[in-house]
Design a protein around this motif. Structure first.
Motif, PDB file in Angstrom:
ATOM      1  N   TYR A   1       0.835  -1.195   0.000  1.00 24.55           N
ATOM      2  CA  TYR A   1       0.000   0.000   0.000  1.00 24.55           C
ATOM      3  C   TYR A   1       0.876   1.253   0.000  1.00 24.55           C
ATOM      4  CZ  TYR A   1      -3.082   3.672   1.668  1.00 24.55           C
ATOM      5  OH  TYR A   1      -3.771   4.835   1.792  1.00 24.55           O
ATOM      6  N   LEU A   2       0.593   2.175  -0.923  1.00 30.47           N
ATOM      7  CA  LEU A   2       1.277   3.461  -0.959  1.00 30.47           C
ATOM      8  C   LEU A   2       0.272   4.556  -0.660  1.00 30.47           C
ATOM      9  CD1 LEU A   2       3.509   3.066  -4.130  1.00 30.47           C
ATOM     10  CD2 LEU A   2       4.167   2.793  -1.749  1.00 30.47           C
ATOM     11  N   ASP A   3       0.616   5.408   0.250  1.00 28.78           N
ATOM     12  CA  ASP A   3      -0.245   6.526   0.626  1.00 28.78           C
ATOM     13  C   ASP A   3      -0.467   7.430  -0.578  1.00 28.78           C
ATOM     14  OD1 ASP A   3      -0.185   9.526   2.184  1.00 28.78           O
ATOM     15  OD2 ASP A   3      -1.427   7.915   3.044  1.00 28.78           O
TER      16      ASP A   3
ATOM     17  N   LEU B   1       7.405  12.439  -3.624  1.00 26.29           N
ATOM     18  CA  LEU B   1       8.479  12.106  -4.555  1.00 26.29           C
ATOM     19  C   LEU B   1       8.735  13.244  -5.528  1.00 26.29           C
ATOM     20  CD1 LEU B   1       7.884   8.363  -5.499  1.00 26.29           C
ATOM     21  CD2 LEU B   1       9.691   9.325  -4.090  1.00 26.29           C
ATOM     22  N   LEU B   2       7.684  13.879  -6.000  1.00 25.66           N
ATOM     23  CA  LEU B   2       7.839  15.015  -6.912  1.00 25.66           C
ATOM     24  C   LEU B   2       8.575  16.158  -6.221  1.00 25.66           C
ATOM     25  CD1 LEU B   2       7.195  16.261  -9.664  1.00 25.66           C
ATOM     26  CD2 LEU B   2       5.062  17.107  -8.671  1.00 25.66           C
ATOM     27  N   GLN B   3       8.259  16.431  -4.971  1.00 28.38           N
ATOM     28  CA  GLN B   3       8.953  17.479  -4.224  1.00 28.38           C
ATOM     29  C   GLN B   3      10.436  17.151  -4.049  1.00 28.38           C
ATOM     30  OE1 GLN B   3       6.853  17.946  -0.554  1.00 28.38           O
ATOM     31  NE2 GLN B   3       5.343  19.359  -1.422  1.00 28.38           N
ATOM     32  N   ILE B   4      10.736  15.902  -3.797  1.00 27.54           N
ATOM     33  CA  ILE B   4      12.138  15.502  -3.639  1.00 27.54           C
ATOM     34  C   ILE B   4      12.898  15.721  -4.937  1.00 27.54           C
ATOM     35  CG2 ILE B   4      13.650  13.502  -3.295  1.00 27.54           C
ATOM     36  CD1 ILE B   4      11.562  12.464  -1.265  1.00 27.54           C
TER      37      ILE B   4
END
Length: 68
Positions: A2-4, A11-14
């Motif tokens: 499960y991924l929140d 991930l995009l922000q990183i």
């Protein structure tokens, strides 16, 4: 697994932060990077003559023009 739902945004922000930090590092080191790709100058051409005790305004302008 499960991924929140907010995981993709995180991930995009990183990725954006990594790209921005890389750009900031390149921007701060731009003079050193530029010097890697430019022809080396004779060191004696940028030093004021030793036989003279005064530096003329033209010498200062020439040295400043070479730096930019």
């Amino acid at each position: 697994m499960y991924l929140d739902p907010g995981f993709g945004g995180m991930l995009l922000q990183i990725v954006v932060v990594i790209i921005a930090m890389g750009g900031a590092i390149l921007f701060s080191l731009r003079k050193k990077i530029r010097n890697l790709f430019t022809k080396k100058e004779d060191i004696n051409s940028t030093i004021a003559p030793t036989h003279s005790t005064s530096v003329s305004e033209e010498d200062v302008i020439d040295v400043l023009d070479e730096d930019s």
